[in-house]
Design a protein around this motif. Structure first.
Motif, PDB file in Angstrom:
ATOM      1  N   HIS A 168       0.836  -1.198   0.000  1.00 18.67           N
ATOM      2  CA  HIS A 168       0.000   0.000   0.000  1.00 18.67           C
ATOM      3  C   HIS A 168       0.871   1.249   0.000  1.00 18.67           C
ATOM      4  N   ALA A 195       3.866   1.601  -1.052  1.00 22.42           N
ATOM      5  CA  ALA A 195       4.591   1.722  -2.315  1.00 22.42           C
ATOM      6  C   ALA A 195       3.663   1.992  -3.505  1.00 22.42           C
ATOM      7  N   GLY A 196       2.351   1.966  -3.281  1.00 24.32           N
ATOM      8  CA  GLY A 196       1.402   2.292  -4.339  1.00 24.32           C
ATOM      9  C   GLY A 196       0.975   1.127  -5.213  1.00 24.32           C
ATOM     10  N   TYR A 197       1.304  -0.106  -4.818  1.00 22.86           N
ATOM     11  CA  TYR A 197       0.916  -1.272  -5.604  1.00 22.86           C
ATOM     12  C   TYR A 197      -0.529  -1.676  -5.354  1.00 22.86           C
ATOM     13  N   SER A 220      -4.415  -0.427  -3.292  1.00 20.57           N
ATOM     14  CA  SER A 220      -5.218   0.486  -2.490  1.00 20.57           C
ATOM     15  C   SER A 220      -6.293  -0.356  -1.825  1.00 20.57           C
ATOM     16  N   ASP A 238      -2.618  -1.819  -8.645  1.00 23.59           N
ATOM     17  CA  ASP A 238      -2.150  -0.987  -9.751  1.00 23.59           C
ATOM     18  C   ASP A 238      -1.198  -1.857 -10.566  1.00 23.59           C
ATOM     19  N   ASP A 252      -0.128  -1.525 -13.491  1.00 19.32           N
ATOM     20  CA  ASP A 252       0.776  -0.801 -14.378  1.00 19.32           C
ATOM     21  C   ASP A 252       2.006  -0.267 -13.637  1.00 19.32           C
ATOM     22  N   LYS A 253       2.001  -0.391 -12.325  1.00 18.95           N
ATOM     23  CA  LYS A 253       3.167   0.019 -11.530  1.00 18.95           C
ATOM     24  C   LYS A 253       4.319  -0.931 -11.853  1.00 18.95           C
ATOM     25  N   HIS A 254       5.522  -0.401 -11.888  1.00 20.41           N
ATOM     26  CA  HIS A 254       6.671  -1.195 -12.299  1.00 20.41           C
ATOM     27  C   HIS A 254       7.335  -1.907 -11.129  1.00 20.41           C
ATOM     28  N   ARG A 314      10.297  -3.083  -8.657  1.00 17.20           N
ATOM     29  CA  ARG A 314      11.214  -2.215  -7.928  1.00 17.20           C
ATOM     30  C   ARG A 314      12.681  -2.531  -8.197  1.00 17.20           C
ATOM     31  N   PRO A 363       5.975  -3.732 -15.970  1.00 19.31           N
ATOM     32  CA  PRO A 363       4.842  -3.618 -15.047  1.00 19.31           C
ATOM     33  C   PRO A 363       4.584  -4.940 -14.315  1.00 19.31           C
ATOM     34  N   ARG A 377       1.935  -6.268 -13.928  1.00 12.40           N
ATOM     35  CA  ARG A 377       0.910  -6.989 -14.685  1.00 12.40           C
ATOM     36  C   ARG A 377       1.491  -8.271 -15.302  1.00 12.40           C
TER      37      ARG A 377
END
Length: 104
Positions: free
Chosen positions: A54, A56-58, A60, A73, A75-77, A79, A87, A89
């Motif tokens: 959460h 790190a934005g992966y 919500s 998310d 489309d998040k890449h 790390r 991504p 994905r």
């Protein structure tokens, strides 16, 4: 008899963070208890991973009644530097049937 067959593996290809992502992609409304059971770690371990993901934005989270609904998310890449242009994905698509994921 092979003694190594009786021992659990000492390493794995996927981290617990990756496993949590995959399990949430399979079931965005899974409880922490369910995730822990499927992955084979403690509920506290899952809670820490969810907090990491959460922050790190992966993912919500949204409370729906007494349950939590997670959104990824995709489309998040990644790390790690060697995969940073890809991504997450791609990881999810390896393990999740596209029709199941898109209908969730």
């Amino acid at each position: 008899m092979n003694a190594s067959a009786d021992r659990p593996p000492t390493w794995t290809f996927l981290t617990h963070h990756a496993r949590v992502l995959v399990e949430i992609a399979r079931n965005p409304e899974a409880r922490v208890r369910d995730l822990a059971g499927r992955i084979g770690i403690t509920e506290r371990g899952v809670q820490k991973i969810l907090a990491d993901l959460h922050q790190a934005g992966y993912l919500s989270r949204e409370r729906v009644g007494r349950r939590t609904h997670y959104s990824l998310d995709l489309d998040k890449h990644f790390r790690y530097p060697t995969e940073a242009g890809l991504p997450v994905r791609l990881l999810i698509d390896l393990f999740i049937d596209r029709d199941v994921r898109d209908s969730a």
